[in-house]
Every structure is written in C-alpha cells, then in structure tokens.
Design a protein around this motif. Structure first.
Motif, PDB file in Angstrom:
ATOM      1  N   GLN A 125      41.116  40.287  31.309  1.00 31.89           N
ATOM      2  CA  GLN A 125      42.212  39.630  31.601  1.00 31.89           C
ATOM      3  C   GLN A 125      42.811  40.015  33.078  1.00 31.89           C
ATOM      4  O   GLN A 125      43.838  40.719  33.033  1.00 31.89           O
ATOM      5  CB  GLN A 125      43.158  40.018  30.507  1.00 31.89           C
ATOM      6  CG  GLN A 125      42.540  39.264  29.157  1.00 31.89           C
ATOM      7  CD  GLN A 125      43.578  39.753  27.997  1.00 31.89           C
ATOM      8  OE1 GLN A 125      44.620  40.326  28.214  1.00 31.89           O
ATOM      9  NE2 GLN A 125      43.282  39.188  26.948  1.00 31.89           N
ATOM     10  N   PRO A 126      42.038  39.767  34.032  1.00 33.72           N
ATOM     11  CA  PRO A 126      42.614  40.229  35.334  1.00 33.72           C
ATOM     12  C   PRO A 126      43.845  39.475  35.774  1.00 33.72           C
ATOM     13  O   PRO A 126      44.680  40.000  36.613  1.00 33.72           O
ATOM     14  CB  PRO A 126      41.597  40.041  36.136  1.00 33.72           C
ATOM     15  CG  PRO A 126      40.827  38.827  35.554  1.00 33.72           C
ATOM     16  CD  PRO A 126      40.875  39.015  34.148  1.00 33.72           C
ATOM     17  N   GLN A 127      44.196  38.402  35.134  1.00 28.99           N
ATOM     18  CA  GLN A 127      45.399  37.671  35.531  1.00 28.99           C
ATOM     19  C   GLN A 127      46.783  38.627  35.125  1.00 28.99           C
ATOM     20  O   GLN A 127      47.813  38.597  35.827  1.00 28.99           O
ATOM     21  CB  GLN A 127      45.535  36.244  34.870  1.00 28.99           C
ATOM     22  CG  GLN A 127      45.698  36.298  33.461  1.00 28.99           C
ATOM     23  CD  GLN A 127      44.142  36.538  32.899  1.00 28.99           C
ATOM     24  OE1 GLN A 127      43.300  36.825  33.434  1.00 28.99           O
ATOM     25  NE2 GLN A 127      44.230  36.479  31.258  1.00 28.99           N
ATOM     26  N   GLN A 128      46.429  39.728  34.333  1.00 28.77           N
ATOM     27  CA  GLN A 128      47.688  40.329  33.837  1.00 28.77           C
ATOM     28  C   GLN A 128      47.954  41.611  35.163  1.00 28.77           C
ATOM     29  O   GLN A 128      49.115  41.840  35.100  1.00 28.77           O
ATOM     30  CB  GLN A 128      47.226  41.308  32.779  1.00 28.77           C
ATOM     31  CG  GLN A 128      46.907  40.728  31.540  1.00 28.77           C
ATOM     32  CD  GLN A 128      48.086  39.957  30.961  1.00 28.77           C
ATOM     33  OE1 GLN A 128      49.236  40.204  31.069  1.00 28.77           O
ATOM     34  NE2 GLN A 128      47.973  38.771  30.461  1.00 28.77           N
ATOM     35  N   ILE A 129      47.111  41.766  36.140  1.00 25.24           N
ATOM     36  CA  ILE A 129      47.470  42.544  37.240  1.00 25.24           C
ATOM     37  C   ILE A 129      47.258  41.441  38.500  1.00 25.24           C
ATOM     38  O   ILE A 129      47.162  42.260  39.625  1.00 25.24           O
ATOM     39  CB  ILE A 129      46.493  43.628  37.387  1.00 25.24           C
ATOM     40  CG1 ILE A 129      44.821  43.222  37.540  1.00 25.24           C
ATOM     41  CG2 ILE A 129      46.688  44.626  36.162  1.00 25.24           C
ATOM     42  CD1 ILE A 129      44.086  44.383  37.897  1.00 25.24           C
ATOM     43  N   LEU A 130      47.378  40.234  38.304  1.00 18.71           N
ATOM     44  CA  LEU A 130      47.330  39.373  39.481  1.00 18.71           C
ATOM     45  C   LEU A 130      46.200  39.297  40.243  1.00 18.71           C
ATOM     46  O   LEU A 130      46.064  39.012  41.319  1.00 18.71           O
ATOM     47  CB  LEU A 130      48.557  39.565  40.326  1.00 18.71           C
ATOM     48  CG  LEU A 130      49.744  39.278  39.475  1.00 18.71           C
ATOM     49  CD1 LEU A 130      50.931  39.495  40.513  1.00 18.71           C
ATOM     50  CD2 LEU A 130      49.936  38.101  38.753  1.00 18.71           C
ATOM     51  N   ALA A 131      45.034  39.487  39.441  1.00 19.12           N
ATOM     52  CA  ALA A 131      43.758  39.775  40.184  1.00 19.12           C
ATOM     53  C   ALA A 131      42.806  38.350  39.887  1.00 19.12           C
ATOM     54  O   ALA A 131      43.112  37.727  38.985  1.00 19.12           O
ATOM     55  CB  ALA A 131      42.850  40.950  39.711  1.00 19.12           C
ATOM     56  N   ARG A 132      41.960  37.963  40.719  1.00 20.38           N
ATOM     57  CA  ARG A 132      40.917  36.886  40.386  1.00 20.38           C
ATOM     58  C   ARG A 132      39.953  37.120  39.361  1.00 20.38           C
ATOM     59  O   ARG A 132      39.514  38.209  39.394  1.00 20.38           O
ATOM     60  CB  ARG A 132      40.210  36.496  41.526  1.00 20.38           C
ATOM     61  CG  ARG A 132      39.627  35.027  41.670  1.00 20.38           C
ATOM     62  CD  ARG A 132      39.109  34.804  43.083  1.00 20.38           C
ATOM     63  NE  ARG A 132      37.539  34.333  42.766  1.00 20.38           N
ATOM     64  CZ  ARG A 132      36.633  34.762  43.494  1.00 20.38           C
ATOM     65  NH1 ARG A 132      36.772  35.306  44.562  1.00 20.38           N
ATOM     66  NH2 ARG A 132      35.360  34.544  43.311  1.00 20.38           N
ATOM     67  N   HIS A 133      39.795  36.271  38.344  1.00 19.40           N
ATOM     68  CA  HIS A 133      38.817  36.378  37.285  1.00 19.40           C
ATOM     69  C   HIS A 133      37.176  35.972  37.815  1.00 19.40           C
ATOM     70  O   HIS A 133      36.919  34.876  37.842  1.00 19.40           O
ATOM     71  CB  HIS A 133      39.120  35.643  36.180  1.00 19.40           C
ATOM     72  CG  HIS A 133      37.953  36.070  35.020  1.00 19.40           C
ATOM     73  ND1 HIS A 133      37.720  37.408  34.696  1.00 19.40           N
ATOM     74  CD2 HIS A 133      37.330  35.143  34.149  1.00 19.40           C
ATOM     75  CE1 HIS A 133      37.117  37.249  33.677  1.00 19.40           C
ATOM     76  NE2 HIS A 133      36.746  36.018  33.415  1.00 19.40           N
ATOM     77  N   TYR A 134      36.663  37.101  38.510  1.00 20.30           N
ATOM     78  CA  TYR A 134      35.183  36.872  38.926  1.00 20.30           C
ATOM     79  C   TYR A 134      34.092  37.128  38.296  1.00 20.30           C
ATOM     80  O   TYR A 134      32.977  36.805  38.374  1.00 20.30           O
ATOM     81  CB  TYR A 134      35.136  37.459  40.565  1.00 20.30           C
ATOM     82  CG  TYR A 134      34.883  38.980  40.536  1.00 20.30           C
ATOM     83  CD1 TYR A 134      33.917  39.495  40.147  1.00 20.30           C
ATOM     84  CD2 TYR A 134      36.084  39.704  40.438  1.00 20.30           C
ATOM     85  CE1 TYR A 134      33.659  40.910  40.125  1.00 20.30           C
ATOM     86  CE2 TYR A 134      35.839  41.284  40.440  1.00 20.30           C
ATOM     87  CZ  TYR A 134      34.603  41.681  40.158  1.00 20.30           C
ATOM     88  OH  TYR A 134      34.587  42.946  40.023  1.00 20.30           O
ATOM     89  N   SER A 135      34.421  38.092  37.430  1.00 22.10           N
ATOM     90  CA  SER A 135      33.452  38.452  36.447  1.00 22.10           C
ATOM     91  C   SER A 135      32.617  37.401  35.841  1.00 22.10           C
ATOM     92  O   SER A 135      31.148  37.575  35.596  1.00 22.10           O
ATOM     93  CB  SER A 135      33.599  39.480  35.453  1.00 22.10           C
ATOM     94  OG  SER A 135      34.166  40.739  36.184  1.00 22.10           O
ATOM     95  N   ALA A 136      33.020  36.415  35.312  1.00 25.38           N
ATOM     96  CA  ALA A 136      32.355  35.364  34.546  1.00 25.38           C
ATOM     97  C   ALA A 136      31.126  34.805  35.688  1.00 25.38           C
ATOM     98  O   ALA A 136      30.072  34.178  35.012  1.00 25.38           O
ATOM     99  CB  ALA A 136      33.245  34.195  34.293  1.00 25.38           C
ATOM    100  N   THR A 137      31.540  34.950  37.013  1.00 24.05           N
ATOM    101  CA  THR A 137      30.300  34.312  37.807  1.00 24.05           C
ATOM    102  C   THR A 137      29.059  35.033  37.720  1.00 24.05           C
ATOM    103  O   THR A 137      28.046  34.379  38.148  1.00 24.05           O
ATOM    104  CB  THR A 137      30.889  34.357  39.347  1.00 24.05           C
ATOM    105  OG1 THR A 137      32.193  33.843  39.444  1.00 24.05           O
ATOM    106  CG2 THR A 137      29.990  33.766  40.424  1.00 24.05           C
ATOM    107  N   PHE A 138      29.078  36.382  37.160  1.00 25.55           N
ATOM    108  CA  PHE A 138      27.590  36.963  37.113  1.00 25.55           C
ATOM    109  C   PHE A 138      26.905  36.030  36.096  1.00 25.55           C
ATOM    110  O   PHE A 138      25.769  36.184  36.091  1.00 25.55           O
ATOM    111  CB  PHE A 138      28.148  38.419  36.225  1.00 25.55           C
ATOM    112  CG  PHE A 138      28.558  39.273  37.288  1.00 25.55           C
ATOM    113  CD1 PHE A 138      27.584  39.964  38.105  1.00 25.55           C
ATOM    114  CD2 PHE A 138      29.762  39.920  37.279  1.00 25.55           C
ATOM    115  CE1 PHE A 138      27.937  41.004  39.023  1.00 25.55           C
ATOM    116  CE2 PHE A 138      30.176  40.938  38.292  1.00 25.55           C
ATOM    117  CZ  PHE A 138      29.084  41.559  38.897  1.00 25.55           C
ATOM    118  N   GLY A 139      27.383  35.430  35.256  1.00 25.04           N
ATOM    119  CA  GLY A 139      26.847  34.646  34.216  1.00 25.04           C
ATOM    120  C   GLY A 139      26.038  33.427  34.742  1.00 25.04           C
ATOM    121  O   GLY A 139      24.737  32.833  34.170  1.00 25.04           O
TER     122      GLY A 139
END
Length: 119
Positions: free
Chosen positions: A52-66
């Motif tokens: 949940q990177p949005q909690q720290i105002l970060a971009r959720h890039y980990s899904a791109t590993f998929g």
C-alpha cells in the motif's frame, strides 16, 4: 552474449532503488534474452503482494514485476534465509513467480552471470 543478473537488495518504498532496478530490467530485456533477477536481504519484499505505497504517497510499481514474463524474463530467484529472517513463508503468493533457493545455491546461480547490477 553477456548474461546479466539484477540483484535487488532494498525494500520497495524507502528509496527509488527498486523502481530504478525494475526500469533497468525492462530496458535490458529488450536487448538481451539472458536476464535473471535475484532478490536478497530486504529485496525479497519487492515481490510482496498487497503493498500500500499510497499510504506514504509513493507510486505502486511492484505490480509491474508481474509483466516481466512478457519480456522473456523467466529466471527469478529469492533467498530462502532472507525470507525466513523476515517471517515470510516461501510459498506465499507474490507479484512474480520466483524460485526460492538457499544461500549457497543462489550464490552459485549468480556466479553463472557475466554482469551483475545491484539495486
């Protein structure tokens, strides 16, 4: 042709290292078919689901590993002892399928690559 290994050693959202490493993997995979990913130390957290990177105002890039299998990146390895140290079971769901290896086997596999890039 050089065989290239990418080693992820940092947690996903404390620095930009993971995102930069993923970008480098995507760019390199367009030029080489011999690419592998190794996740050691805090790097094993890169593939954790339900981040949940949005909690720290970060971009959720980990899904791109998929999407890496679409780029013919099929060799991904996780360090078993790093998972155990963090209380993560080796068989939990991840954003990318990866083979869990003991430290000696992982090191031997890493030694098969000509170039190693660490993030």
């Amino acid at each position: 042709m050089n065989r290239i290994a990418f080693v992820f050693t940092r947690a996903p959202h404390g620095t930009s290292a993971g995102r930069e490493g993923l970008d480098a993997v995507l760019a390199t995979s367009a030029l080489s078919e011999a690419v592998a990913l190794f996740f050691v130390s805090d790097g094993v957290l890169q593939l954790t689901t339900d981040q949940q990177p949005q909690q720290i105002l970060a971009r959720h890039y980990s899904a791109t590993f998929g999407v890496l299998p679409l780029y013919d990146v099929e060799h991904c390895y996780l360090c078993a002892s790093a998972l155990a140290e963090r209380g993560i079971a080796p068989d939990v769901a991840r954003v990318l399928d990866a083979e869990v290896l003991d430290a000696d086997t992982l090191r031997a596999r890493l030694n098969q690559y000509d170039r190693i890039m660490t993030f």
